[in-house]
Structure formats: C-alpha cells, structure tokens
Write a protein that holds these residues in place. Structure first.
Motif, PDB file in Angstrom:
ATOM      1  N   LYS A 122     -42.781  -0.417 121.764  1.00 53.10           N
ATOM      2  CA  LYS A 122     -42.760   0.889 122.413  1.00 53.10           C
ATOM      3  C   LYS A 122     -44.053   1.632 122.107  1.00 53.10           C
ATOM      4  O   LYS A 122     -44.486   1.703 120.960  1.00 53.10           O
ATOM      5  CB  LYS A 122     -41.563   1.698 121.928  1.00 53.10           C
ATOM      6  CG  LYS A 122     -41.501   3.128 122.474  1.00 53.10           C
ATOM      7  CD  LYS A 122     -40.307   3.856 121.885  1.00 53.10           C
ATOM      8  CE  LYS A 122     -40.270   5.304 122.340  1.00 53.10           C
ATOM      9  NZ  LYS A 122     -39.147   6.045 121.725  1.00 53.10           N
ATOM     10  N   THR A 124     -46.020   5.410 122.876  1.00 51.55           N
ATOM     11  CA  THR A 124     -45.805   6.784 123.319  1.00 51.55           C
ATOM     12  C   THR A 124     -47.141   7.482 123.520  1.00 51.55           C
ATOM     13  O   THR A 124     -48.020   7.419 122.650  1.00 51.55           O
ATOM     14  CB  THR A 124     -44.957   7.564 122.297  1.00 51.55           C
ATOM     15  OG1 THR A 124     -43.710   6.885 122.108  1.00 51.55           O
ATOM     16  CG2 THR A 124     -44.683   8.978 122.777  1.00 51.55           C
ATOM     17  N   THR A 157     -43.731   7.187 128.002  1.00 50.13           N
ATOM     18  CA  THR A 157     -43.220   6.218 127.038  1.00 50.13           C
ATOM     19  C   THR A 157     -43.073   4.877 127.750  1.00 50.13           C
ATOM     20  O   THR A 157     -42.438   4.799 128.800  1.00 50.13           O
ATOM     21  CB  THR A 157     -41.858   6.644 126.463  1.00 50.13           C
ATOM     22  OG1 THR A 157     -42.007   7.896 125.783  1.00 50.13           O
ATOM     23  CG2 THR A 157     -41.341   5.606 125.479  1.00 50.13           C
ATOM     24  N   GLU A 158     -43.667   3.847 127.180  1.00 47.92           N
ATOM     25  CA  GLU A 158     -43.603   2.510 127.767  1.00 47.92           C
ATOM     26  C   GLU A 158     -42.986   1.542 126.767  1.00 47.92           C
ATOM     27  O   GLU A 158     -43.266   1.608 125.571  1.00 47.92           O
ATOM     28  CB  GLU A 158     -44.998   2.021 128.165  1.00 47.92           C
ATOM     29  CG  GLU A 158     -45.624   2.797 129.311  1.00 47.92           C
ATOM     30  CD  GLU A 158     -44.922   2.559 130.648  1.00 47.92           C
ATOM     31  OE1 GLU A 158     -44.218   1.530 130.767  1.00 47.92           O
ATOM     32  OE2 GLU A 158     -45.080   3.388 131.550  1.00 47.92           O
ATOM     33  N   GLU A 159     -42.135   0.648 127.272  1.00 50.45           N
ATOM     34  CA  GLU A 159     -41.485  -0.341 126.418  1.00 50.45           C
ATOM     35  C   GLU A 159     -41.580  -1.722 127.054  1.00 50.45           C
ATOM     36  O   GLU A 159     -41.567  -1.856 128.281  1.00 50.45           O
ATOM     37  CB  GLU A 159     -40.018   0.022 126.195  1.00 50.45           C
ATOM     38  CG  GLU A 159     -39.806   1.344 125.491  1.00 50.45           C
ATOM     39  CD  GLU A 159     -38.331   1.665 125.325  1.00 50.45           C
ATOM     40  OE1 GLU A 159     -37.503   0.738 125.419  1.00 50.45           O
ATOM     41  OE2 GLU A 159     -38.012   2.847 125.111  1.00 50.45           O
ATOM     42  N   GLU A 187     -44.679   1.451 118.157  1.00 45.32           N
ATOM     43  CA  GLU A 187     -43.523   0.982 117.389  1.00 45.32           C
ATOM     44  C   GLU A 187     -43.109  -0.420 117.817  1.00 45.32           C
ATOM     45  O   GLU A 187     -43.059  -0.709 119.014  1.00 45.32           O
ATOM     46  CB  GLU A 187     -42.340   1.941 117.575  1.00 45.32           C
ATOM     47  CG  GLU A 187     -42.633   3.358 117.115  1.00 45.32           C
ATOM     48  CD  GLU A 187     -41.566   4.339 117.540  1.00 45.32           C
ATOM     49  OE1 GLU A 187     -40.738   4.722 116.691  1.00 45.32           O
ATOM     50  OE2 GLU A 187     -41.559   4.723 118.726  1.00 45.32           O
ATOM     51  N   TYR A 205     -39.593  -2.544 130.410  1.00 49.92           N
ATOM     52  CA  TYR A 205     -38.509  -1.571 130.524  1.00 49.92           C
ATOM     53  C   TYR A 205     -38.419  -1.010 131.940  1.00 49.92           C
ATOM     54  O   TYR A 205     -39.423  -0.643 132.540  1.00 49.92           O
ATOM     55  CB  TYR A 205     -38.767  -0.446 129.518  1.00 49.92           C
ATOM     56  CG  TYR A 205     -37.962   0.812 129.742  1.00 49.92           C
ATOM     57  CD1 TYR A 205     -36.650   0.904 129.294  1.00 49.92           C
ATOM     58  CD2 TYR A 205     -38.524   1.912 130.382  1.00 49.92           C
ATOM     59  CE1 TYR A 205     -35.921   2.061 129.480  1.00 49.92           C
ATOM     60  CE2 TYR A 205     -37.797   3.066 130.574  1.00 49.92           C
ATOM     61  CZ  TYR A 205     -36.497   3.146 130.118  1.00 49.92           C
ATOM     62  OH  TYR A 205     -35.787   4.286 130.316  1.00 49.92           O
ATOM     63  N   ILE A 227     -34.692   1.150 121.126  1.00 45.11           N
ATOM     64  CA  ILE A 227     -35.409   2.337 120.668  1.00 45.11           C
ATOM     65  C   ILE A 227     -35.015   3.471 121.594  1.00 45.11           C
ATOM     66  O   ILE A 227     -35.102   3.336 122.783  1.00 45.11           O
ATOM     67  CB  ILE A 227     -36.920   2.124 120.697  1.00 45.11           C
ATOM     68  CG1 ILE A 227     -37.325   1.132 119.621  1.00 45.11           C
ATOM     69  CG2 ILE A 227     -37.657   3.421 120.454  1.00 45.11           C
ATOM     70  CD1 ILE A 227     -38.771   0.927 119.452  1.00 45.11           C
TER      71      ILE A 227
END
Length: 227
Positions: A122, A124, A157-159, A187, A205, A227
């Motif tokens: 993740k 941010t 926010t990218e996951e 993270e 995501y 998360i």
C-alpha cells in the motif's frame, strides 16, 4: 426514621461497592484489550513513514498502534516536507510528512523483502499543499520496471498484491511533467500463501466493501490480511 436509615445504609453501600467493582473490572478489561491490540504480532510488517526524521523513528501510530520507521535508509534522493498546518487535524500521523523529488526523473525505494512471499503493498500520497503552490499532482509510480499507477489527485491510496521473486523490491516515482512526485506512506503486509492466489502477475486493488454498520475504518485487527 433513624432505624430505617441504619437498615438501608449497608444495602446502599453494598450496591455502591458492587457498582465500583464492576466499573473497575470494565476499565481493567479495556486496558487489557488495549495492550493486547498494541502488542499484536507485526512480524514481517514494513511500515514506512516517508520523510520522517531518523531521530523520531520508530514510533507507534496513535490510531492503530502500528510501528512506523523512517525511510532514510531506503532511498538516497529526495527532500522531506510536511503537509500544511491547517490540514494536519484531518490526516493520520504517518501521512503528515512526505518525501518529494524535485531532482531527477526517476527516484526509487529499495526494500528488503522475503522471496516467494505474497505481499499486500500500500502506498499513500497526500499532497496537503506542502509547498504552498496548490498544484494538483500528476506523476507515475512504477513497481519495478512495470507501471503501477498514475497519481493525479491530492489524496490517493494505491494497493497491490504481489508475490516477490527476489529478496529486494523496487518502487519508483517517475516525473512525467511539471508536477513533483512525492510519497507519504509505504506499507507492506505478508499474506498467507493461499490468500488471493493467482497463476501469474499481481492483483491491483479495485474496491473494498466492509460488511459492517460501523463508519470506522478497519485498520489493525484485520491487518494481517487487509489494510
């Protein structure tokens, strides 16, 4: 009247003592739960507060109890900044600081990871008008040699879920125009091998739904997998 009061008084005191004991037990349970949450196993977690001074690292985030460290040992370029003061009350502590990259086109983080591990990653990005210019960001983020995403909003926010092939992982911020790339938080969370398993490639995501009536975000008790 006096006799009646003398008879009722022990009952009142007994009730008061029982109430106090219940309150004490309730408080003790809350304290125990707090310590249990604070001490949950974070083995394999990588929680990076980008731009954090090494003298302030590590720390436990007040909202989650997660331990965050500085990015100073993960990258040799960039400058450190902080979002505008008036926006700080609306942002969690790990995202208050950032590392931004006015020089060079491509700047990369090099992370030590465990090979053949399924990671939830993740990133941010909170612009927060850190430079006072009120310029909307627009830059690319690469996952090794592959384009991961384009950051084009003030709060992104990218996951992605990825199985590592090596013991190192590179995440790069690439300048594509006049906007200066930046990042606030990075993270990584190791997942069980059978969680979101794919035959090949990584999983980006798309969306998440919390099956709960609560408006609170789920951050830690489910953190081993999400998360």
């Amino acid at each position: 009247m006096w006799k009646q009061q003398r008879l009722e008084s022990p009952v009142i005191w007994t009730t008061a003592r029982r109430t106090m004991k219940r309150h004490c037990v309730f408080v003790a349970i809350l304290v125990l739960i707090f310590h249990l949450v604070q001490s949950q196993n974070q083995t394999g977690f990588i929680s990076v507060d980008c731009g954090l001074s090494p003298t302030e690292s590590p720390y436990n985030a007040p909202q989650t109890g997660l331990t965050y460290t500085s990015d100073a040992g993960l990258i040799n370029s960039g400058k450190t900044g902080r979002i505008a003061n008036e926006l700080e009350p609306f942002v969690d502590k790990p995202a208050l600081t950032m590392r931004y990259f006015p020089d060079g086109v491509r700047n990369c983080y090099n992370l030590n990871v465990t090979r053949d591990t399924n990671y939830l990653i993740k990133a941010t990005f909170v612009y927060g008008n850190y430079d006072g210019l009120n310029v909307d960001p627009n830059f690319d983020v690469y996952f090794g040699p592959n384009l991961w995403t384009t950051v084009s909003s003030n709060d992104t926010t990218e996951e992605i879920i990825h199985v590592t092939k090596f013991n190192s992982l590179q995440i790069c911020l690439v300048k594509t125009g006049i906007s200066i790339p930046f990042i606030n938080v990075l993270e990584l969370r190791p997942l069980k091998k059978n969680v979101y398993a794919t035959q090949s490639g990584s999983l980006k995501y798309l969306f998440r739904v919390y099956m709960s009536n609560s408006s609170r975000r789920i951050r830690y008790e489910t953190i081993k997998f999400f998360i």
